[in-house]
Design an enzyme around this catalytic site. Structure first.
Site, short mmCIF file in Angstrom:
data_model
loop_
_atom_site.label_atom_id
_atom_site.label_comp_id
_atom_site.label_asym_id
_atom_site.label_seq_id
_atom_site.Cartn_x
_atom_site.Cartn_y
_atom_site.Cartn_z
N THR A 127 3.95 8.59 31.39
CA THR A 127 4.63 8.41 30.11
C THR A 127 5.96 9.16 30.02
O THR A 127 6.83 8.77 29.25
CB THR A 127 3.73 8.90 28.94
OG1 THR A 127 3.44 10.29 29.14
CG2 THR A 127 2.45 8.11 28.85
N ASP A 128 6.09 10.23 30.82
CA ASP A 128 7.23 11.14 30.60
C ASP A 128 8.60 10.49 30.78
O ASP A 128 9.53 10.79 30.04
CB ASP A 128 7.12 12.36 31.51
CG ASP A 128 6.03 13.33 31.05
OD1 ASP A 128 5.59 13.23 29.89
OD2 ASP A 128 5.62 14.18 31.85
N SER A 181 5.36 11.19 36.66
CA SER A 181 6.68 10.60 36.38
C SER A 181 7.70 11.62 35.90
O SER A 181 8.89 11.32 35.85
CB SER A 181 6.57 9.45 35.37
OG SER A 181 6.53 9.91 34.04
N THR A 207 -0.32 9.83 34.35
CA THR A 207 -1.59 10.27 33.77
C THR A 207 -2.63 9.16 33.79
O THR A 207 -3.83 9.43 33.90
CB THR A 207 -1.35 10.77 32.33
OG1 THR A 207 -0.55 11.94 32.39
CG2 THR A 207 -2.65 11.08 31.60
N1 ASP Z 1 3.37 13.93 33.28
C1 ASP Z 1 2.70 12.64 33.18
C2 ASP Z 1 3.61 11.61 33.80
O1 ASP Z 1 4.61 11.29 33.23
C3 ASP Z 1 2.46 12.36 31.75
C4 ASP Z 1 1.81 11.04 31.45
O2 ASP Z 1 1.76 10.13 32.26
O3 ASP Z 1 1.36 10.89 30.30
O4 ASP Z 1 3.32 11.12 34.87
#
Ligand code: ASP
Length: 327
Positions: A108-109, A75, A29
């Protein structure tokens, strides 16, 4: 002063290590964009390059920084091949005398899984700092630029070492970091351990020691990723059945982590199927589905202090060693 307040172990003076910081981009993200500025959820991750992210933080322009795009993915879709390539690139850059630290832009995931993998494989003597954002780069108040600035500050901190994550001004050690919120910009925490420190105006105020450990070594990840062992997580819950585990075993699963209820308890139907899997030679490691705490008691096993997804990484690394020994 309330006893719950952590005492400050070190306040690092605002003197940074000279030398290069390498920023490795993997997507997430932090590199995401939405069609409408201000849309914090309807965006596509992994659209901007790591060079773009760097350019959005003018304060970094004067610093010795190199940027390299290792991957460009959401991710949630992290895979073994990307992990292998990322670990190799991190190790290669860390071996350079002119490099003081690495920053990895990540989603973040699965950030905590990558953090644990890198800590266990490399246990680096220099800092490897994972950084992410909960809002895309197009947000009205994007959190990525500040997080990136803070991550570089940590990577340039004299004496820093080990794999850590930096988000929302807090630094988390690889062993403790968890994504604990779906939406807030301070989505990460370190459970009972508490954060390793905080970054305030480019200065790290540290509460606990840097992550250390004996590296398993990059060789652990050397095998062709198409042959890496298949490790799954199953969860114990009300109404659990053993059929899912039996189907996984029939399909060739090579390792199982069970996210148990509470202090490691299992539904009897699931436990029966897991016993069958173990009897068939499939390692079954137990962790808890609780957000915090460790399994307490006898025979708790190697994953007692790990989250289920951390335990999955650990079992994968364990099985990769067995694969290598068998060759
Ligand atoms: N779906 C995104 C990822 O993990 C979520 C994020 O980065 O906050 O790439």
């Amino acid at each position: 002063m309330p006893s719950t307040l952590p005492s400050t172990l070190t306040t690092t003076a605002p003197i940074a290590s000279p030398g290069t910081v390498v920023i490795l981009g993997t997507g997430g993200t932090i590199a995401g964009t939405s069609a409408t500025a201000g849309d914090n959820v309807g965006y596509t991750a992994a659209q901007r390059t790591v060079a773009d992210l760097l350019a959005a933080v003018p304060a970094l322009a004067a610093l010795p920084i190199e940027a390299e795009q290792v991957a460009q993915l959401d991710s949630k879709d992290m895979d073994n091949a990307t992990w292998q390539r990322l670990a190799q690139r991190v190790a290669q850059h860390l071996a350079r005398a002119d490099v003081v630290g690495i920053v990895i832009t990540h989603g973040t995931d699965t950030l905590e899984e990558t953090a644990w993998l890198l800590q266990r494989v490399l246990a680096p003597a220099k800092p490897v700092v994972l950084v992410a954002a909960m809002r895309p780069a197009t947000a009205l108040a994007a959190d990525g630029p500040q997080n990136l600035l803070d991550a570089v500050a940590v990577a340039r901190t004299p004496g820093a070492r080990g794999v850590v994550a930096v988000l929302a001004g807090r630094v988390h050690a690889a062993a403790a970091v968890r994504k604990g919120h779906t939406y807030r910009t301070d989505a990460f925490d370190s459970g009972d351990a508490g954060p390793l420190g905080v970054v305030e105006e480019g200065v790290l105020r540290r509460f606990s020691d840097w992550p250390v450990g004996t590296p398993l070594g990059l060789d652990r990840l050397a095998a062709d990723t198409s042959g890496w062992p298949w490790v799954e997580i199953v969860t114990s819950h009300a109404g659990a059945r053993g059929d899912g585990v039996r189907a996984l075993v029939a399909a060739g699963v090579q390792g199982l982590v069970v996210a148990a209820t509470g202090n490691g308890t299992l539904h009897q139907a699931l436990a029966a199927a897991l016993d069958e899997a173990a009897a068939a030679g499939i390692p079954v490691w137990r962790s808890t589905r609780c957000a915090a705490g460790v399994l307490v008691g006898h025979d708790v096993g190697p994953a007692a202090a790990m989250s289920p997804w951390q335990a999955r990484v650990e079992l994968l690394l364990h099985l990769l060693q067995a694969c290598r020994s068998a060759v």
